[in-house]
Design a protein around this motif. Structure first.
Motif, PDB file in Angstrom:
ATOM      1  N   PRO A   1      -7.933 -11.212   3.804  1.00 39.69           N
ATOM      2  CA  PRO A   1      -8.426 -10.458   4.958  1.00 39.69           C
ATOM      3  C   PRO A   1      -9.306  -9.300   4.488  1.00 39.69           C
ATOM      4  CG  PRO A   1      -6.137  -9.890   4.529  1.00 39.69           C
ATOM      5  CD  PRO A   1      -6.505 -10.966   3.538  1.00 39.69           C
ATOM      6  N   ALA A   2     -10.242  -8.894   5.341  1.00 44.86           N
ATOM      7  CA  ALA A   2     -11.140  -7.794   4.983  1.00 44.86           C
ATOM      8  C   ALA A   2     -10.416  -6.472   5.242  1.00 44.86           C
ATOM      9  CB  ALA A   2     -12.423  -7.880   5.805  1.00 44.86           C
ATOM     10  N   LEU A   3      -9.828  -5.908   4.204  1.00 42.77           N
ATOM     11  CA  LEU A   3      -9.083  -4.652   4.331  1.00 42.77           C
ATOM     12  C   LEU A   3      -9.552  -3.721   3.221  1.00 42.77           C
ATOM     13  CD1 LEU A   3      -5.474  -6.025   5.052  1.00 42.77           C
ATOM     14  CD2 LEU A   3      -7.006  -4.888   6.674  1.00 42.77           C
ATOM     15  N   PRO A   4     -10.556  -2.905   3.508  1.00 38.66           N
ATOM     16  CA  PRO A   4     -11.105  -2.021   2.474  1.00 38.66           C
ATOM     17  C   PRO A   4     -10.026  -1.104   1.896  1.00 38.66           C
ATOM     18  CG  PRO A   4     -12.458  -1.997   4.465  1.00 38.66           C
ATOM     19  CD  PRO A   4     -11.222  -2.757   4.795  1.00 38.66           C
ATOM     20  N   GLY A   5     -10.128  -0.866   0.592  1.00 38.27           N
ATOM     21  CA  GLY A   5      -9.187   0.042  -0.054  1.00 38.27           C
ATOM     22  C   GLY A   5      -7.872  -0.605  -0.445  1.00 38.27           C
ATOM     23  N   ARG A   6      -7.763  -1.910  -0.177  1.00 37.27           N
ATOM     24  CA  ARG A   6      -6.538  -2.608  -0.554  1.00 37.27           C
ATOM     25  C   ARG A   6      -6.837  -3.591  -1.680  1.00 37.27           C
ATOM     26  NH1 ARG A   6      -5.362   0.682   2.812  1.00 37.27           N
ATOM     27  NH2 ARG A   6      -3.760   0.473   4.412  1.00 37.27           N
ATOM     28  N   ALA A   7      -5.845  -3.796  -2.550  1.00 39.59           N
ATOM     29  CA  ALA A   7      -5.955  -4.820  -3.584  1.00 39.59           C
ATOM     30  C   ALA A   7      -5.036  -5.981  -3.220  1.00 39.59           C
ATOM     31  CB  ALA A   7      -5.548  -4.232  -4.933  1.00 39.59           C
ATOM     32  N   PHE A   8      -5.385  -7.170  -3.721  1.00 39.07           N
ATOM     33  CA  PHE A   8      -4.550  -8.350  -3.526  1.00 39.07           C
ATOM     34  C   PHE A   8      -4.180  -8.880  -4.901  1.00 39.07           C
ATOM     35  CE2 PHE A   8      -7.299  -7.890   0.135  1.00 39.07           C
ATOM     36  CZ  PHE A   8      -6.370  -7.891   1.168  1.00 39.07           C
ATOM     37  N   HIS A   9      -2.873  -9.009  -5.156  1.00 35.88           N
ATOM     38  CA  HIS A   9      -2.400  -9.424  -6.477  1.00 35.88           C
ATOM     39  C   HIS A   9      -1.790 -10.819  -6.447  1.00 35.88           C
ATOM     40  CE1 HIS A   9      -2.030  -5.341  -8.804  1.00 35.88           C
ATOM     41  NE2 HIS A   9      -3.222  -5.526  -8.285  1.00 35.88           N
ATOM     42  N   HIS A  10      -1.968 -11.526  -7.583  1.00 32.44           N
ATOM     43  CA  HIS A  10      -1.315 -12.823  -7.769  1.00 32.44           C
ATOM     44  C   HIS A  10       0.071 -12.616  -8.378  1.00 32.44           C
ATOM     45  CE1 HIS A  10      -2.110 -12.338 -12.075  1.00 32.44           C
ATOM     46  NE2 HIS A  10      -3.353 -11.983 -11.738  1.00 32.44           N
ATOM     47  N   GLU A  11       1.015 -13.470  -7.980  1.00 32.03           N
ATOM     48  CA  GLU A  11       2.330 -13.537  -8.625  1.00 32.03           C
ATOM     49  C   GLU A  11       2.702 -15.009  -8.702  1.00 32.03           C
ATOM     50  OE1 GLU A  11       5.268 -11.228  -6.521  1.00 32.03           O
ATOM     51  OE2 GLU A  11       4.226  -9.326  -6.887  1.00 32.03           O
TER      52      GLU A  11
ATOM     53  N   LEU B 197       5.087 -21.788  -6.914  1.00 32.29           N
ATOM     54  CA  LEU B 197       4.903 -20.931  -5.730  1.00 32.29           C
ATOM     55  C   LEU B 197       4.121 -19.687  -6.142  1.00 32.29           C
ATOM     56  CD1 LEU B 197       7.629 -19.994  -3.136  1.00 32.29           C
ATOM     57  CD2 LEU B 197       6.336 -18.173  -4.259  1.00 32.29           C
ATOM     58  N   LEU B 198       3.143 -19.324  -5.335  1.00 30.96           N
ATOM     59  CA  LEU B 198       2.453 -18.047  -5.537  1.00 30.96           C
ATOM     60  C   LEU B 198       2.901 -17.094  -4.437  1.00 30.96           C
ATOM     61  CD1 LEU B 198      -1.211 -19.124  -6.446  1.00 30.96           C
ATOM     62  CD2 LEU B 198       0.768 -18.832  -7.929  1.00 30.96           C
ATOM     63  N   ASP B 199       3.305 -15.896  -4.860  1.00 35.26           N
ATOM     64  CA  ASP B 199       3.717 -14.857  -3.918  1.00 35.26           C
ATOM     65  C   ASP B 199       2.606 -13.813  -3.913  1.00 35.26           C
ATOM     66  OD1 ASP B 199       4.998 -12.966  -2.365  1.00 35.26           O
ATOM     67  OD2 ASP B 199       6.336 -12.293  -3.983  1.00 35.26           O
ATOM     68  N   LEU B 200       1.570 -14.091  -3.111  1.00 39.19           N
ATOM     69  CA  LEU B 200       0.416 -13.183  -3.086  1.00 39.19           C
ATOM     70  C   LEU B 200       0.778 -11.930  -2.306  1.00 39.19           C
ATOM     71  CD1 LEU B 200      -2.185 -15.995  -2.558  1.00 39.19           C
ATOM     72  CD2 LEU B 200      -1.695 -14.766  -4.665  1.00 39.19           C
ATOM     73  N   THR B 201       0.222 -10.816  -2.775  1.00 38.86           N
ATOM     74  CA  THR B 201       0.721  -9.521  -2.327  1.00 38.86           C
ATOM     75  C   THR B 201      -0.412  -8.537  -2.126  1.00 38.86           C
ATOM     76  OG1 THR B 201       2.709  -9.917  -3.647  1.00 38.86           O
ATOM     77  CG2 THR B 201       2.313  -7.649  -2.972  1.00 38.86           C
ATOM     78  N   LEU B 202      -0.419  -7.883  -0.983  1.00 42.02           N
ATOM     79  CA  LEU B 202      -1.340  -6.768  -0.765  1.00 42.02           C
ATOM     80  C   LEU B 202      -0.737  -5.532  -1.422  1.00 42.02           C
ATOM     81  CD1 LEU B 202      -2.941  -5.684   2.605  1.00 42.02           C
ATOM     82  CD2 LEU B 202      -1.604  -4.068   1.293  1.00 42.02           C
ATOM     83  N   ARG B 203      -1.548  -4.830  -2.224  1.00 42.09           N
ATOM     84  CA  ARG B 203      -1.039  -3.602  -2.850  1.00 42.09           C
ATOM     85  C   ARG B 203      -1.939  -2.429  -2.484  1.00 42.09           C
ATOM     86  NH1 ARG B 203       1.461  -6.782  -7.323  1.00 42.09           N
ATOM     87  NH2 ARG B 203       3.620  -6.752  -6.668  1.00 42.09           N
ATOM     88  N   THR B 204      -1.312  -1.278  -2.320  1.00 39.84           N
ATOM     89  CA  THR B 204      -1.971  -0.067  -1.875  1.00 39.84           C
ATOM     90  C   THR B 204      -1.577   1.064  -2.810  1.00 39.84           C
ATOM     91  OG1 THR B 204      -1.720  -0.841   0.395  1.00 39.84           O
ATOM     92  CG2 THR B 204      -2.253   1.474   0.106  1.00 39.84           C
ATOM     93  N   GLU B 205      -2.552   1.932  -3.107  1.00 36.53           N
ATOM     94  CA  GLU B 205      -2.219   3.112  -3.913  1.00 36.53           C
ATOM     95  C   GLU B 205      -1.658   4.207  -3.022  1.00 36.53           C
ATOM     96  OE1 GLU B 205      -5.076   4.353  -7.030  1.00 36.53           O
ATOM     97  OE2 GLU B 205      -6.359   2.814  -6.145  1.00 36.53           O
ATOM     98  N   GLY B 206      -0.790   5.031  -3.621  1.00 37.93           N
ATOM     99  CA  GLY B 206      -0.346   6.238  -2.927  1.00 37.93           C
ATOM    100  C   GLY B 206       0.752   5.978  -1.913  1.00 37.93           C
ATOM    101  N   VAL B 207       0.834   6.851  -0.944  1.00 34.67           N
ATOM    102  CA  VAL B 207       2.015   6.857  -0.071  1.00 34.67           C
ATOM    103  C   VAL B 207       1.837   6.015   1.185  1.00 34.67           C
ATOM    104  CG1 VAL B 207       2.817   9.103  -0.875  1.00 34.67           C
ATOM    105  CG2 VAL B 207       1.228   8.984   1.058  1.00 34.67           C
ATOM    106  N   ARG B 208       0.590   5.591   1.482  1.00 37.39           N
ATOM    107  CA  ARG B 208       0.381   4.836   2.719  1.00 37.39           C
ATOM    108  C   ARG B 208       0.649   3.346   2.488  1.00 37.39           C
ATOM    109  NH1 ARG B 208      -4.669   4.646   3.946  1.00 37.39           N
ATOM    110  NH2 ARG B 208      -4.304   3.716   5.969  1.00 37.39           N
ATOM    111  N   GLN B 209       1.854   3.022   2.066  1.00 31.30           N
ATOM    112  CA  GLN B 209       2.160   1.634   1.739  1.00 31.30           C
ATOM    113  C   GLN B 209       2.802   0.941   2.927  1.00 31.30           C
ATOM    114  OE1 GLN B 209       4.325   1.463  -1.965  1.00 31.30           O
ATOM    115  NE2 GLN B 209       2.560   2.157  -3.147  1.00 31.30           N
ATOM    116  N   GLU B 210       2.253  -0.244   3.240  1.00 37.47           N
ATOM    117  CA  GLU B 210       2.808  -1.026   4.325  1.00 37.47           C
ATOM    118  C   GLU B 210       4.161  -1.623   3.922  1.00 37.47           C
ATOM    119  OE1 GLU B 210      -0.210  -1.347   3.037  1.00 37.47           O
ATOM    120  OE2 GLU B 210      -1.684  -1.125   4.646  1.00 37.47           O
ATOM    121  N   GLU B 211       4.909  -2.025   4.888  1.00 39.90           N
ATOM    122  CA  GLU B 211       6.173  -2.727   4.681  1.00 39.90           C
ATOM    123  C   GLU B 211       5.945  -3.962   3.793  1.00 39.90           C
ATOM    124  OE1 GLU B 211      10.005  -3.160   4.943  1.00 39.90           O
ATOM    125  OE2 GLU B 211       9.064  -1.569   6.128  1.00 39.90           O
ATOM    126  N   ARG B 212       6.864  -4.221   2.883  1.00 34.82           N
ATOM    127  CA  ARG B 212       6.693  -5.352   1.961  1.00 34.82           C
ATOM    128  C   ARG B 212       6.518  -6.674   2.713  1.00 34.82           C
ATOM    129  NH1 ARG B 212      10.399  -5.632  -3.094  1.00 34.82           N
ATOM    130  NH2 ARG B 212      11.990  -5.278  -1.546  1.00 34.82           N
TER     131      ARG B 212
END
Ligand code: MN
Length: 291
Positions: free
Chosen positions: A131-141, A170-185
């Motif tokens: 998804p287009a979410l500026p300022g967010r990273a997407f990680h592979h697991e 299985l890949l558990d793809l994850t949105l990651r955010t810096e700092g305190v504004r972290q969304e629910e896992r």
């Protein structure tokens, strides 16, 4: 057996580069629906012989000529272990994406499992959609996925093997955010296509020791993750024991056992490739979500 789901929810047994269609061993009311595989799993004990007989005369196609679907498109429950390899805990502790909650890096033995939306499941022919979410990273697991075969309620670790149907990459793809504004896992890991599984569902009898499987993940040609399930902090038996003491696990439920070290970002245009010993390979392009 290597079980594939393909084309319009046909069930196939894969042998090398060919696939034999054994859909007809399952009650026809489930044909043409994603639940045909849940039905096969639930009734596998009584279908084992009919399946063997059907294989003798089943129509066969080249694997290259079919479209592979996720081998379990509708798991009843999709549970997942949090940080479950020491080296992954270590890398997250010093990461710019370090969780704001100290609890997020404690072992599954202490904090248990979390839940992903089952709608995040995708398959071997589906691109990963960001998804287009500026300022967010997407990680592979990359993770070993465990599929429940027999109902499990309050079972001890040493009996867990009797309740496992098989395994998937299985890949558990994850949105990651810096700092305190972290969304629910749950949200960060539940975007559509954020749980690719496959290419096949490999039955437990084909996996000599699920506690000793190499896992590898590449982004483009760069090897990012390379580990072995022997390094799981909490092993499969204990993970399933714990979950089965929280909620009854049923045939067709799926449990993601956690990722090893080496997680990192993926971007539109990348190709993510994952392997687990004996389970095959997933190779998925990363695209921008179109909706
Ligand atoms: Mn994970």
């Amino acid at each position: 057996m290597r079980i594939a789901l393909f084309d319009h929810y046909r069930i196939g047994i894969v042998d090398g580069t060919s696939v034999a269609d054994i859909t007809d061993v399952v009650d026809s009311r489930w044909h043409g629906t994603p639940y045909v595989i849940n039905e096969l799993i639930e009734h596998f004990d009584e279908l084992r012989e009919p399946l063997r007989a059907a294989l003798a005369s089943a129509p066969t196609q080249a694997l290259a000529d079919v479209t592979l679907l996720p081998p379990l498109p509708r798991p009843g429950q999709l549970l997942a272990a949090p940080a479950n390899y020491h080296a992954h805990v270590a890398e997250m502790t010093t990461s710019r994406y370090r969780p704001t909650s100290e609890q997020a890096l404690r072992s599954p033995r202490e904090v248990g499992f979390f839940v992903k939306a089952a709608g995040s499941i995708s398959g071997p022919a589906d691109p990963i959609e960001l998804p287009a979410l500026p300022g967010r990273a997407f990680h592979h697991e990359v993770e070993l996925g465990v599929v429940i075969g027999r109902t499990a309620r309050g079972i001890p670790a040493e009996q867990v093997a009797d309740h496992i149907f098989g395994y998937v990459i299985l890949l558990d793809l994850t949105l990651r955010t810096e700092g305190v504004r972290q969304e629910e896992r749950t949200l960060r890991k539940s975007f559509e296509t954020f749980t690719p599984i496959g290419p096949f569902l490999v039955t437990a009898d084909e996996v000599a020791d699920p506690g000793n499987l190499g896992l590898r993940l590449w982004v483009n040609d760069e090897l990012r993750q390379q580990a072995n399930t022997r390094d799981l902090i909490v092993g499969i038996g204990e993970l399933i024991e714990q979950a089965s003491n929280v909620v009854t696990l049923r045939p067709g439920d799926l449990y993601a056992t956690g990722t090893p070290e080496g997680v990192g970002p993926i971007e539109v245009g990348d190709v993510v490739r994952a392997e687990i010993d004996g389970l095959g390979e997933l190779s998925l392009p990363v695209v921008e979500r179109g909706w």
